[in-house]
Design a protein around this motif. Structure first.
Motif, PDB file in Angstrom:
ATOM      1  N   ALA A  41       0.858  -1.187   0.000  1.00 60.02           N
ATOM      2  CA  ALA A  41       0.000   0.000   0.000  1.00 60.02           C
ATOM      3  C   ALA A  41       0.891   1.233   0.000  1.00 60.02           C
ATOM      4  O   ALA A  41       1.838   1.311   0.788  1.00 60.02           O
ATOM      5  CB  ALA A  41      -0.907   0.015   1.225  1.00 60.02           C
ATOM      6  N   LEU A  44      -1.661   4.631   4.039  1.00 66.29           N
ATOM      7  CA  LEU A  44      -2.767   4.105   4.836  1.00 66.29           C
ATOM      8  C   LEU A  44      -3.961   5.034   4.691  1.00 66.29           C
ATOM      9  O   LEU A  44      -3.818   6.190   4.285  1.00 66.29           O
ATOM     10  CB  LEU A  44      -2.364   4.000   6.306  1.00 66.29           C
ATOM     11  N   GLY A  51      -1.803  -0.531   9.924  1.00 64.90           N
ATOM     12  CA  GLY A  51      -2.778  -1.438   9.336  1.00 64.90           C
ATOM     13  C   GLY A  51      -2.502  -2.854   9.801  1.00 64.90           C
ATOM     14  O   GLY A  51      -1.416  -3.162  10.305  1.00 64.90           O
ATOM     15  N   ASN A 136      -7.260  -6.701   0.386  1.00 65.20           N
ATOM     16  CA  ASN A 136      -7.800  -5.366   0.630  1.00 65.20           C
ATOM     17  C   ASN A 136      -9.027  -5.405   1.526  1.00 65.20           C
ATOM     18  O   ASN A 136      -9.166  -4.594   2.450  1.00 65.20           O
ATOM     19  CB  ASN A 136      -8.142  -4.687  -0.700  1.00 65.20           C
ATOM     20  N   SER A 139      -8.014  -7.078   5.209  1.00 63.32           N
ATOM     21  CA  SER A 139      -7.124  -6.205   5.976  1.00 63.32           C
ATOM     22  C   SER A 139      -7.844  -4.931   6.413  1.00 63.32           C
ATOM     23  O   SER A 139      -7.559  -4.384   7.486  1.00 63.32           O
ATOM     24  CB  SER A 139      -5.881  -5.858   5.152  1.00 63.32           C
ATOM     25  N   ALA A 140      -8.775  -4.447   5.601  1.00 63.71           N
ATOM     26  CA  ALA A 140      -9.553  -3.273   5.989  1.00 63.71           C
ATOM     27  C   ALA A 140     -10.400  -3.566   7.219  1.00 63.71           C
ATOM     28  O   ALA A 140     -10.451  -2.771   8.163  1.00 63.71           O
ATOM     29  CB  ALA A 140     -10.433  -2.824   4.831  1.00 63.71           C
ATOM     30  N   SER A 143      -8.073  -4.041  10.277  1.00 62.02           N
ATOM     31  CA  SER A 143      -7.509  -2.769  10.739  1.00 62.02           C
ATOM     32  C   SER A 143      -8.524  -1.989  11.556  1.00 62.02           C
ATOM     33  O   SER A 143      -8.191  -1.396  12.590  1.00 62.02           O
ATOM     34  CB  SER A 143      -7.027  -1.951   9.544  1.00 62.02           C
ATOM     35  N   HIS A 317     -14.328   0.828   7.604  1.00 63.71           N
ATOM     36  CA  HIS A 317     -13.000   0.349   7.216  1.00 63.71           C
ATOM     37  C   HIS A 317     -12.645   0.847   5.817  1.00 63.71           C
ATOM     38  O   HIS A 317     -12.822   0.147   4.846  1.00 63.71           O
ATOM     39  CB  HIS A 317     -12.904  -1.174   7.327  1.00 63.71           C
ATOM     40  N   CYS A 320      -7.828  -0.322   1.960  1.00 61.39           N
ATOM     41  CA  CYS A 320      -6.388  -0.354   2.227  1.00 61.39           C
ATOM     42  C   CYS A 320      -5.587   0.192   1.049  1.00 61.39           C
ATOM     43  O   CYS A 320      -4.447   0.617   1.220  1.00 61.39           O
ATOM     44  CB  CYS A 320      -5.936  -1.788   2.501  1.00 61.39           C
TER      45      CYS A 320
END
Length: 447
Positions: A41, A44, A51, A136, A139-140, A143, A317, A320
């Protein structure tokens, strides 16, 4: 625990242009050149300080299931997407390369080489879309969930977002939230597929389906026992609490409040429950919670927090923005062909050529002090003194070599998060302290 792996093909979970690139690369020979692709990425989401990597286990499953069926191939031929040579290649497609990645649950920062795919150009390029769609999205969610875990300060967190996203996205979101420290989910498929604890009792519809609130509560207690949690805000919360204690007695397991000023409602509920002799009854709150609302409830007598919309949707969220970029390629076929670094120079979307590896530098107190990212082509020549190696071998020769359990993934996340300083965990908008500087990346020997 029951475990389940999917055998459904993931081959068409991709974009049209992946196969048009493949078609041209097969025609000119580039398809067979050894290549390295990286996922990273550039930044952020605005205001985020770190993240969380999630979805690696699902990526591995997707790569293993990336197989083109006869029906797929027939459709690709009929639509003109694939010619004879492309269809023949896809008919025998199996990923035989290597994948290295940050462990699932690891923290990442701008320009962290989250995942590296090595193989021929053909076998790597077609994986772009499915890998990015998983990393994506998961992980979003992870996070966002990690920030909520910090705000909760040890209180129970439940994922209740299934009805706010797509049916399969809900399962993936439950897994990602669990990776980041949530305690349970309302989604039964997530419980069945991944062994995540599930929770749930009743919705307002159950109360409305009965003649009155007392009848509904009595029915639920008879079916589920006095330890159940009763939803008390369908009509009047104070009266609902009185009826809940009357139905279950002092052994009432808990109540749930889904409306109003949750902090004030929880304080009033705690006082009323204690006065009625139900001092051990837990208080659960739900209703558009996020890390900021949870923080505002820090001093409220809330035991359980149910999070839905702002965990699983874009408002909670932000994306990412991970990308999948070619960073190194050979100019001829063959495993021994020399590699050359390649990079984009587009304004605002530039990249750094060459294979990257990363280390988390730690200070004398064990806090993360630096994200050390170096460029090199040899995956198994670690540098000394740069810190904790962040990438691990995941796939070798097409075979999965990394098999952590969800418990191990959660433990790794806790350890990685414990390396952050209090400033990094601040929920106020800020910038990542540990971002790697892409302009400072220089190749090491061995390229």
């Amino acid at each position: 625990m029951v475990t389940m792996t999917t055998t459904t093909s993931t081959a068409l979970l991709t974009d049209h242009y992946e196969l048009t690139m493949l078609r041209a690369a097969l025609a000119d020979g580039t398809a067979h050149h050894r290549s390295v692709f990286e996922v990273f990425a550039r930044s952020l989401p605005a205001g985020r300080r770190y993240g969380v990597v999630a979805g690696l286990g699902r990526v591995v499953d997707a790569v293993e299931s990336f197989r083109f069926t006869p029906e797929h191939l027939a459709w690709l031929r009929e639509t003109g997407i694939a010619d004879d040579a492309t269809a023949a290649y896809l008919a025998g497609y199996r990923f035989t390369g290597s994948i290295d990645a940050y462990r699932e649950g690891e923290l990442y920062f701008p320009h962290s080489p989250v995942l590296t795919v090595t193989g021929t150009f053909a076998e790597c390029v077609v994986l772009e879309t499915v890998i990015l769609s998983i990393l994506n999205s998961d992980s979003a969610v992870a996070s966002a969930a990690a920030r909520m875990v910090s705000a909760a300060h040890g209180r129970v967190l439940l994922d209740m977002g299934s009805r706010r996203t797509g049916e399969q996205s809900a399962v993936a979101a439950a897994r990602a939230a669990y990776v980041a420290g949530f305690d349970a989910t309302s989604n039964l498929e997530a419980g069945f597929r991944y062994g995540i604890p599930t929770r749930g009792t009743a919705a307002h519809a159950f109360t409305l389906a009965h003649a009155d609130e007392a009848a509904a509560f009595g029915s639920q207690v008879r079916a589920l026992g006095t330890g159940t949690t009763l939803l008390v805000d369908t009509y009047d919360t104070r009266e609902g609490i009185a009826r809940a204690v009357a139905a279950a007695g002092p052994g009432l397991g808990g109540i749930r409040i889904d409306s109003g000023d949750l902090g004030a409602e929880a304080r009033a509920a705690r006082a009323q429950l204690d006065a009625l002799g139900a001092g051990s009854a837990r208080i659960a709150v739900t209703g558009d919670l996020d890390e900021h609302v949870i923080t505002a409830l820090a001093d409220a007598p809330v035991d359980v927090l149910g999070v839905g919309t702002r965990l699983v949707t874009g408002s909670g969220h932000p994306t990412c923005g991970m990308v999948y970029k070619l960073v190194s390629i050979a100019d001829r076929p063959g495993a021994d062909a020399p590699m050359r670094a390649v990079a984009k120079r587009s304004a605002g979307k530039g990249s750094v050529g060459g294979r990257k590896v990363a280390y988390r530098g730690l200070d004398h107190a064990g806090y993360a002090s630096r994200e050390n990212v170096v460029v090199r082509h040899l995956p198994d020549a670690p540098e000394a003194g740069l810190g904790r190696a962040l990438q691990v071998p995941v796939v070798r020769g097409g075979n999965v070599v990394h098999h952590p359990s969800l418990a191990e993934i959660r433990a790794h996340h806790r350890g990685a998060k414990a390396e952050l300083m209090p400033l990094d965990l601040d929920l106020a908008p800020g910038t990542p302290r540990l971002a790697a500087d892409p302009t400072a990346l220089t190749p090491t020997t061995g390229a």
